[in-house]
Structures are given as structure tokens and as C-alpha cells.
Write a protein that holds these residues in place. Structure first.
Motif, PDB file in Angstrom:
ATOM      1  N   GLN A 159     -10.923   8.439  32.972  1.00  0.00           N
ATOM      2  CA  GLN A 159     -10.800   9.649  33.788  1.00  0.00           C
ATOM      3  C   GLN A 159     -11.515  10.828  33.108  1.00  0.00           C
ATOM      4  O   GLN A 159     -12.198  11.617  33.765  1.00  0.00           O
TER       5      GLN A 159
ATOM      6  N   ASN B 204     -20.800   9.633  39.225  1.00  0.00           N
ATOM      7  CA  ASN B 204     -19.948   9.405  38.059  1.00  0.00           C
ATOM      8  C   ASN B 204     -18.680   8.655  38.466  1.00  0.00           C
ATOM      9  O   ASN B 204     -18.175   7.839  37.722  1.00  0.00           O
ATOM     10  N   GLY B 205     -18.206   8.982  39.654  1.00  0.00           N
ATOM     11  CA  GLY B 205     -16.941   8.422  40.140  1.00  0.00           C
ATOM     12  C   GLY B 205     -16.963   6.916  40.229  1.00  0.00           C
ATOM     13  O   GLY B 205     -16.111   6.242  39.651  1.00  0.00           O
ATOM     14  N   ASN B 206     -17.942   6.387  40.949  1.00  0.00           N
ATOM     15  CA  ASN B 206     -17.938   4.929  41.113  1.00  0.00           C
ATOM     16  C   ASN B 206     -18.179   4.215  39.787  1.00  0.00           C
ATOM     17  O   ASN B 206     -17.650   3.136  39.544  1.00  0.00           O
ATOM     18  N   THR B 207     -18.934   4.846  38.888  1.00  0.00           N
ATOM     19  CA  THR B 207     -19.202   4.224  37.584  1.00  0.00           C
ATOM     20  C   THR B 207     -17.892   4.030  36.802  1.00  0.00           C
ATOM     21  O   THR B 207     -17.601   2.930  36.354  1.00  0.00           O
TER      22      THR B 207
ATOM     23  N   ALA C  76     -14.534   4.851  37.790  1.00  0.00           N
ATOM     24  CA  ALA C  76     -13.380   4.332  38.534  1.00  0.00           C
ATOM     25  C   ALA C  76     -13.520   2.824  38.757  1.00  0.00           C
ATOM     26  O   ALA C  76     -12.543   2.093  38.681  1.00  0.00           O
ATOM     27  N   GLU C  77     -14.734   2.375  38.997  1.00  0.00           N
ATOM     28  CA  GLU C  77     -14.924   0.935  39.214  1.00  0.00           C
ATOM     29  C   GLU C  77     -14.806   0.144  37.915  1.00  0.00           C
ATOM     30  O   GLU C  77     -14.502  -1.043  37.940  1.00  0.00           O
ATOM     31  N   LEU C  78     -15.065   0.814  36.781  1.00  0.00           N
ATOM     32  CA  LEU C  78     -14.792   0.167  35.486  1.00  0.00           C
ATOM     33  C   LEU C  78     -13.297  -0.127  35.380  1.00  0.00           C
ATOM     34  O   LEU C  78     -12.894  -1.229  34.991  1.00  0.00           O
TER      35      LEU C  78
ATOM     36  N   ARG D 280     -11.209  -0.327  37.884  1.00  0.00           N
ATOM     37  CA  ARG D 280     -10.842  -1.300  38.912  1.00  0.00           C
ATOM     38  C   ARG D 280     -11.202  -2.733  38.467  1.00  0.00           C
ATOM     39  O   ARG D 280     -10.424  -3.662  38.647  1.00  0.00           O
TER      40      ARG D 280
ATOM     41  N   ALA E  60      -8.020   3.313  40.369  1.00  0.00           N
ATOM     42  CA  ALA E  60      -9.244   3.977  40.843  1.00  0.00           C
ATOM     43  C   ALA E  60      -8.951   5.410  41.304  1.00  0.00           C
ATOM     44  O   ALA E  60      -9.732   6.327  41.022  1.00  0.00           O
ATOM     45  N   HIS E  61      -7.822   5.606  41.990  1.00  0.00           N
ATOM     46  CA  HIS E  61      -7.469   6.951  42.454  1.00  0.00           C
ATOM     47  C   HIS E  61      -7.194   7.891  41.286  1.00  0.00           C
ATOM     48  O   HIS E  61      -7.558   9.060  41.325  1.00  0.00           O
TER      49      HIS E  61
ATOM     50  N   ILE F  64      -8.442   7.657  38.155  1.00  0.00           N
ATOM     51  CA  ILE F  64      -9.711   7.947  37.459  1.00  0.00           C
ATOM     52  C   ILE F  64     -10.569   8.898  38.291  1.00  0.00           C
ATOM     53  O   ILE F  64     -11.231   9.791  37.749  1.00  0.00           O
ATOM     54  N   ALA F  65     -10.534   8.721  39.597  1.00  0.00           N
ATOM     55  CA  ALA F  65     -11.348   9.583  40.470  1.00  0.00           C
ATOM     56  C   ALA F  65     -10.819  11.016  40.508  1.00  0.00           C
ATOM     57  O   ALA F  65     -11.490  11.915  41.007  1.00  0.00           O
TER      58      ALA F  65
END
Lengths: 81, 141
Positions: free
Chosen positions: B19, B31-34, B36-38, B40, B63-64, B66-67
Motif C-alpha cells: 500500500q 501504480n494501482g494495478n501493479t 494491488a495485483e501483487l 492479489r 486489493a481494496h 492496497i488501492a
């Protein structure tokens, strides 16, 4: 509950990259979180949800195979020594 | 250059780091998908044995957080992770319900492989399921 640390260790950057590419549409492109302190993640659509489930299953299957393969190869090395 | 010594982190610490990385925004875009998906991806691997519905909820919660979604703070994440990953301490005779609370019943026996055989009140049938697919009596209304 058994935590699959063995699978987590076998996770590779390429695996995560696929997940990140598939879910890009749900995130803000710009670094909104750093500017406003409030992040955003769009709710999942039915398609997103179905794709997410499929990706999750495929990922787990892939890394499970990887762990089994690595286990076999390390066993071979042990047997040889 | 000297490398930092290896340090073990709890899953919660890893999520918090991810986060922070997302908030620092090292990239101009995405940055988010990088990050948060880590989280996830890690969650999918760690909780691979959890039933699908809970696995999905666990990954979504991570994911929520971290986002940086405001509704999912550290306390909510911690409570959610504990609740979702907990295995019920069930034994024969316990009252149980399904996750959606559509069916309820009583455990008749617990098999050697950990699966649970329970008698459904509504249908009278004996159903075999995983412990993750049932909630203990305290969740019954």
C-alpha cells in the motif's frame, strides 16, 4: 487452515504481470492515491468477476505444477548426490 | 552496494508495504494495478486451498486495501483476513449453516480428510462439505 507458502514462494513476476494487465481497467491510470490520499478501485463487473475466477484457477494450477516440477528436479539432484 | 539483510514479514506487513509503495507512486501511470495485483497474486497463492468464494473475497479485500479505498482500513483488513481465513472449530453435534445461510443443520461426523458430513434440516439429506463452506451456530440469527 493451511497457508500455501510453497505456492507463494513459486510465484513469479510474470504471473503477477498477467493479473495486473487483465485488471488495469479497474484502476486509475494516474497516481490519484498519492495526490489525494484516497484510492479507487472500480467494482467488478460480471465479466471481470468471471475472468478473475478463471485467472485465479489458472494461476494456482500453473504454480502448483511449477512446485511439483521443482520438487521432482530437486529430488533428482538429491538422488544423484 | 551492500544488500539489506533478509527480514521475514507477516502477510499483513507485506500488504501494508504494498500500500505504501502504491501511495509513493513510483510510476507516472498504473501504480494501482501493479501493487494491488501483487497483493492479489500473493493472496491467490497463499489461500489456494480455501474454497473459491472465500478466496475471491480475500483477494478482493487485499486489493481494496492496497488501492487505498477508504472503507477498507487496516482494522477492516485485519478483521476481514482473520474472519475469512479462519477454519471453524467444528465437532459432531454442532449446529451449522451454509455461507449464504439458505440451509442449516447438524454435523453428524467429521471425516479423516477434514470434510464434514452434516444433516440438513430443510431437506433431511446428509451433505458432505469442506469446513470452509459452513458457518458455526454463533453466526446463525
Amino acid at each position: 487452515m493451511k497457508l500455501r507458502l510453497d505456492l507463494a514462494k513459486a510465484l513469479r513476476p510474470g504471473d503477477v504481470l498477467k493479473l495486473a494487465e487483465a485488471n488495469s481497467n479497474r484502476y486509475c491510470a494516474e497516481p490519484v492515491f498519492s495526490k489525494t490520499g484516497t484510492g479507487k478501485l472500480s467494482p467488478t463487473s460480471t465479466e471481470d468477476s468471471a475472468r478473475d475466477g478463471a485467472l485465479s484457477t489458472a494461476l494456482i494450477r500453473k504454480i502448483t505444477r511449477r512446485v511439483k516440477r521443482n520438487g521432482k528436479s530437486s529430488k533428482k539432484v538429491t538422488d544423484l548426490s | 552496494m551492500a544488500r539489506a539483510p533478509k527480514k521475514s514479514l507477516t502477510f499483513l506487513e507485506v500488504i501494508e508495504h504494498l500500500q505504501k509503495f502504491h501511495r509513493r507512486a513510483p510510476f507516472l501511470f498504473f501504480n494501482g494495478n501493479t501493487f494491488a495485483e501483487l497483493g492479489r497474486g500473493l493472496s491467490h497463492a497463499l489461500f489456494a486451498d480455501v474454497m473459491a468464494i472465500r478466496k475471491k473475497q480475500l483477494a478482493s479485500l487485499v486489493a481494496h486495501f492496497i488501492a487505498g479505498v477508504p472503507e477498507v482500513d487496516k482494522k477492516a483488513l485485519q478483521t476481514g483476513l482473520e474472519e475469512l481465513s479462519r477454519i471453524e472449530d467444528l465437532s459432531a453435534g454442532d449446529r451449522v449453516t451454509t455461507l449464504k445461510k439458505t440451509l442449516s443443520g447438524t454435523i453428524s461426523r467429521i471425516n479423516g480428510d477434514g470434510s464434514i458430513v452434516w444433516k440438513c434440516d430443510q431437506t433431511g439429506a446428509f451433505i458432505t462439505g469442506s469446513p470452509q463452506s459452513l458457518l458455526a451456530q454463533r453466526f446463525l440469527k
